[in-house]
Design a protein around this motif. Structure first.
Motif, mmCIF file in Angstrom:
data_model
loop_
_atom_site.group_PDB
_atom_site.id
_atom_site.type_symbol
_atom_site.label_atom_id
_atom_site.label_comp_id
_atom_site.label_asym_id
_atom_site.label_seq_id
_atom_site.Cartn_x
_atom_site.Cartn_y
_atom_site.Cartn_z
ATOM 1 N N ILE A 62 5.489 8.201 3.817
ATOM 2 C CA ILE A 62 5.089 6.797 3.892
ATOM 3 C C ILE A 62 4.735 6.336 2.484
ATOM 4 O O ILE A 62 3.903 6.941 1.813
ATOM 5 C CB ILE A 62 3.891 6.602 4.836
ATOM 6 C CG1 ILE A 62 4.219 7.117 6.239
ATOM 7 C CG2 ILE A 62 3.499 5.130 4.907
ATOM 8 C CD1 ILE A 62 3.032 7.124 7.188
ATOM 9 N N LEU A 63 5.370 5.267 2.024
ATOM 10 C CA LEU A 63 5.095 4.716 0.698
ATOM 11 C C LEU A 63 3.897 3.764 0.743
ATOM 12 O O LEU A 63 3.378 3.440 1.797
ATOM 13 C CB LEU A 63 6.322 3.972 0.181
ATOM 14 C CG LEU A 63 7.511 4.823 -0.270
ATOM 15 C CD1 LEU A 63 8.655 3.924 -0.718
ATOM 16 C CD2 LEU A 63 7.107 5.765 -1.408
ATOM 17 N N GLY A 64 3.505 3.303 -0.435
ATOM 18 C CA GLY A 64 2.421 2.334 -0.558
ATOM 19 C C GLY A 64 1.254 2.908 -1.332
ATOM 20 O O GLY A 64 0.753 3.992 -1.010
ATOM 21 N N ASN A 65 0.814 2.189 -2.392
ATOM 22 C CA ASN A 65 -0.218 2.696 -3.293
ATOM 23 C C ASN A 65 -1.409 1.762 -3.476
ATOM 24 O O ASN A 65 -2.266 2.023 -4.309
ATOM 25 C CB ASN A 65 0.413 2.970 -4.663
ATOM 26 C CG ASN A 65 1.287 4.211 -4.681
ATOM 27 O OD1 ASN A 65 0.812 5.315 -4.912
ATOM 28 N ND2 ASN A 65 2.578 4.032 -4.421
ATOM 29 N N ASP A 66 -1.453 0.662 -2.731
ATOM 30 C CA ASP A 66 -2.572 -0.289 -2.789
ATOM 31 C C ASP A 66 -2.973 -0.664 -1.372
ATOM 32 O O ASP A 66 -2.103 -0.799 -0.506
ATOM 33 C CB ASP A 66 -2.140 -1.598 -3.469
ATOM 34 C CG ASP A 66 -2.164 -1.559 -4.979
ATOM 35 O OD1 ASP A 66 -3.080 -0.952 -5.543
ATOM 36 O OD2 ASP A 66 -1.266 -2.156 -5.584
ATOM 37 N N LEU A 67 -4.256 -0.897 -1.141
ATOM 38 C CA LEU A 67 -4.663 -1.361 0.185
ATOM 39 C C LEU A 67 -5.930 -2.184 0.123
ATOM 40 O O LEU A 67 -6.760 -2.036 -0.782
ATOM 41 C CB LEU A 67 -4.888 -0.182 1.138
ATOM 42 C CG LEU A 67 -6.135 0.687 0.913
ATOM 43 C CD1 LEU A 67 -7.320 0.188 1.751
ATOM 44 C CD2 LEU A 67 -5.868 2.141 1.238
ATOM 45 N N ALA A 68 -6.069 -3.039 1.112
ATOM 46 C CA ALA A 68 -7.345 -3.665 1.444
ATOM 47 C C ALA A 68 -7.440 -3.644 2.957
ATOM 48 O O ALA A 68 -6.446 -3.867 3.656
ATOM 49 C CB ALA A 68 -7.418 -5.092 0.918
ATOM 50 N N GLY A 69 -8.609 -3.343 3.479
ATOM 51 C CA GLY A 69 -8.736 -3.248 4.922
ATOM 52 C C GLY A 69 -10.164 -3.041 5.373
ATOM 53 O O GLY A 69 -11.119 -3.265 4.621
#
Length: 334
Positions: A62-69
């Motif tokens: 699973i890709l993705g290197n930034d988050l807000a949650g």
């Protein structure tokens, strides 16, 4: 949970929407329901296998290197967060995967979301803000009055680095295309070079620090605008021996990285300057230090476009083809 996964290294066909198992939550982990995720060139490079020699991810990934949650569960050793907290982060390099509904993140890599930002705005920041901080504060130790050149000052990294350098009291120059000259000025750049009509080497001289995100000939030319003792920090240039040591690379990989960067390092030594390759790290404490600058408006996110979660592949293509006018592209789950 829903996620976007890479099944093989290569082109866009290697990535698809899929059902993935929910993340396992360790003792020091925080389970976050992701509201938004930033899209970075790093995601494209990982998908294409550019870093597989020193980031040997196991596929499917699973890709993705930034988050807000929002925090939905915490491990028994977690002391810094509680269920319901709004957070943002760049997960550790071995635990990426923000193009999904849920992710487990080490509590030390998380920070409270800046109160003044929406989830989509916050998701645009962690990777680029941490990169700017680690380059300008941690490595270059920029001081008031120093001269800093930030390349691509309207891009995801550049737009934040220009603002951070100004917040540190530096005199800031940047390079942008004609359409982005006004934006770069609005972000605080003292000198804006339109690279379509100007050669930055002919305009700039005596700089203390260059932050390069382009590599190649741009990096080679950047060495020549530094004053003796200055430093060029690149996120796109060849990895150097210091990075190999930091990575704990095996002797063969260390030798390869030394060879890859030998020409750039020799050029730098000849000019009396230094070259440094930067591969940023996750860091919740550094995000906490950045948050006051964000909440007081000294650093503001620049978001180009927000895509719905179901269009994550289109968001990746949008970034890959250089369609973003300025700042970051974000995927929203809600």
């Amino acid at each position: 949970m829903k996620a976007f996964m890479v099944e093989k290294y290569g082109d866009q066909a290697g990535m698809r929407a899929a059902e993935a198992p929910d993340p396992q939550v360790g003792a020091a982990d925080v389970l976050v329901k992701i509201h938004a995720a930033g899209v970075n060139p790093l995601d494209l490079r990982i998908r294409n296998g550019d870093f597989k020699t020193f980031l040997p991810y196991r596929l499917p990934l699973i890709l993705g290197n930034d988050l807000a949650g929002t925090v939905v569960r915490v491990g028994p050793s977690v002391t810094r967060f509680a269920v319901g907290d709004e957070v943002y982060a760049r997960p550790g390099k071995d635990r990426i995967g923000t193009f999904a509904e849920l992710i487990a993140v080490d509590q030390d890599d998380l920070a409270p979301k800046p109160a003044t930002l929406t989830m989509t705005e916050a998701a645009s920041l962690p990777l680029v803000a941490l990169t700017a901080w680690q380059a300008l504060v941690e490595r270059a130790r920029v001081q008031p009055g120093q001269k800093v050149l930030v390349h691509a000052g309207a891009g995801g990294l550049g737009s934040i680095a220009v603002q951070l350098a100004k917040a540190l009291g530096a005199h800031v120059a940047t390079t942008v295309s004609t359409a982005k000259v006004d934006l770069a000025g609005d972000l605080g750049a003292d000198v804006v070079i339109d690279y379509r009509t100007q050669d930055f080497e002919e305009v700039l001289d005596g700089y203390d620090v260059v932050l390069d995100s382009l590599g190649g000939e741009n990096l080679a030319t950047s060495l020549r605008v530094l004053k003796p003792g200055g430093t060029a920090i690149s996120v796109a240039g060849p990895p150097d021996p210091a990075f190999a040591r930091e990575l704990g690379a095996n002797p063969v990989l260390r030798l390869a990285m030394t060879a890859l960067s030998s020409r750039t390092r020799c050029q730098a030594r000849h000019l009396g300057v230094t070259y440094s390759f930067l591969f940023m790290k996750a860091g919740g404490d550094q995000l906490r230090e950045l948050t006051p600058l964000i909440d007081t408006g000294r650093i503001r996110p620049v978001v180009d476009r927000v895509f719905p979660f179901d269009e994550t592949l289109q968001a990746m293509e949008y970034v890959e083809k250089g369609r973003a006018r300025a700042g970051k592209v974000v995927v929203s789950m809600t």
